[in-house]
Design an enzyme around this catalytic site. Structure first.
Site, PDB file in Angstrom:
ATOM      1  N   SER A 157       0.849  -1.196   0.000  1.00 37.10           N
ATOM      2  CA  SER A 157       0.000   0.000   0.000  1.00 37.10           C
ATOM      3  C   SER A 157       0.876   1.233   0.000  1.00 37.10           C
ATOM      4  O   SER A 157       2.024   1.186   0.470  1.00 37.10           O
ATOM      5  CB  SER A 157      -0.887   0.008   1.245  1.00 37.10           C
ATOM      6  OG  SER A 157      -1.523   1.257   1.426  1.00 37.10           O
ATOM      7  N   TYR A 183       0.130   0.067  10.552  1.00 37.41           N
ATOM      8  CA  TYR A 183      -0.253  -0.297   9.186  1.00 37.41           C
ATOM      9  C   TYR A 183       0.925  -0.074   8.242  1.00 37.41           C
ATOM     10  O   TYR A 183       1.229  -0.924   7.401  1.00 37.41           O
ATOM     11  CB  TYR A 183      -1.452   0.541   8.747  1.00 37.41           C
ATOM     12  CG  TYR A 183      -1.958   0.214   7.368  1.00 37.41           C
ATOM     13  CD1 TYR A 183      -2.504  -1.028   7.079  1.00 37.41           C
ATOM     14  CD2 TYR A 183      -1.909   1.165   6.345  1.00 37.41           C
ATOM     15  CE1 TYR A 183      -2.980  -1.329   5.811  1.00 37.41           C
ATOM     16  CE2 TYR A 183      -2.393   0.881   5.076  1.00 37.41           C
ATOM     17  CZ  TYR A 183      -2.920  -0.378   4.811  1.00 37.41           C
ATOM     18  OH  TYR A 183      -3.389  -0.671   3.551  1.00 37.41           O
TER      19      TYR A 183
END
Length: 321
Positions: A157, A183
């Site tokens: 990501s 994350y």
């Protein structure tokens, strides 16, 4: 490299005219969003898709369209996989190994994002344990089923820009926890896994790439409030204004899954092997503002960083590959 596809390309456009009859492809996270769309377009082109999901009942309901659109011998079978529990991961891998049928592609699609501080069944920080370590064990255990010409696609990501991995404190035992910091660590780990897996297997014709699908409204954002989302988009747009870039736009789910199938099926293996891809092209390495749009940070594709993460991951899961 760039080509005929870009940020707005869809899965159907990327695989137009492609026949996947006889190909066997594993897709994790096949119960919602990108996983379902990825499975759909592959089965519609004739692939035999194995969809892995934690909640098989949910996956059965979510994948009816995959079966409805399967063509040219395409099919879908579902297998149980809880990436937050290494016993489940190993059981899933053992069953697929016992079955013995090889895979042409593994797409490590499943993941969680911006969760509150928590632990997996094995005591790992939730996002690092689920997004990285679960897939680390699964894909490595299934490596013998990857024949020459096969590929692994790890979903990373742009969130990797929030943080490099922290090999001294991977589970936030001494450092302050932030949902997006964690994350970022996990998504950097996904990218680094592709770098090292590719290095280890390319001599036998098996390649790996990491992909950023883009910003998409899916269940992945279930832990974010509307205010969280609005604040993040404004931070991205502010960085884009400083750099002269375009305003942020959400992708549709078919657009979001396009880079996964592009890297898995369409792109030349030597072009994407060991690389980080976005918008259906290999991303440029950019060392700058964490919020600027596009590109990959150097630490997420650094070979030494990748080897160090691999060694730490083996230590954490107590298994060598």
């Amino acid at each position: 490299m760039s080509g005929p596809f870009g940020a707005t390309s869809t899965t159907d456009e990327v695989l137009a005219g492609v026949d996947l009859s006889g190909k066997r492809i594993l897709v994790t996270g096949a119960s919602a969003g990108l996983g379902v769309e990825t499975a759909r377009v592959l089965a519609a082109r004739g692939a035999n898709v194995v969809g892995a999901a934690r909640d098989l009942a949910k996956a059965e309901r979510a994948t009816q369209e995959v079966r409805d659109q399967a063509a040219n011998g395409g099919s879908l079978e579902l297998v149980a996989l809880d990436l937050a529990d290494l016993a489940s991961v190993r059981a899933c891998a053992d069953a697929l190994l016992a079955d013995g049928r090889p895979f042409d592609v593994i797409i490590a699609n499943a993941g969680v994002m911006a969760t509150p501080l928590g632990r997996t069944a094995d005591g790992f920080e939730t996002q690092f344990g689920t997004n990285h370590l679960g897939h680390f064990v699964l894909v490595n255990r299934l490596a013998p089923l990857l024949k020459p010409g096969s590929r692994v696609v790890a979903l990373s990501s742009s969130g990797h820009r929030f943080s490099d991995v922290n090999l001294e404190d991977p589970n936030f035992e001494t450092t302050a926890y932030t949902p997006f910091g964690a994350y970022g660590r996990s998504k950097t780990a996904n990218a680094l896994f592709a770098v090292e897996f590719d290095r280890r297997h390319k001599d036998r014709g098996v390649r790996a790439a990491a992909v950023h699908p883009g910003g998409i409204h899916t269940e992945l954002g279930r832990h974010m409030t509307a205010e969280d989302t609005a604040r993040l988009i404004e931070e991205i747009n502010e960085a884009n204004r400083r750099s002269g870039g375009p305003a942020f736009e959400f992708k549709t789910i078919p657009q979001g899954a396009a880079t996964s199938v592009w890297a898995a099926i369409v792109a030349p293996a030597d072009a994407v092997g060991g690389r980080y891809c976005e918008d259906c092209h290999v991303a440029e390495i950019i060392d700058g503002d964490e919020m600027t749009r596009g590109g990959v940070r150097p630490y997420a594709v650094d070979p030494d960083n990748a080897r160090a993460l691999w060694a730490k991951s083996e230590e954490l899961v107590q298994e060598r590959f």
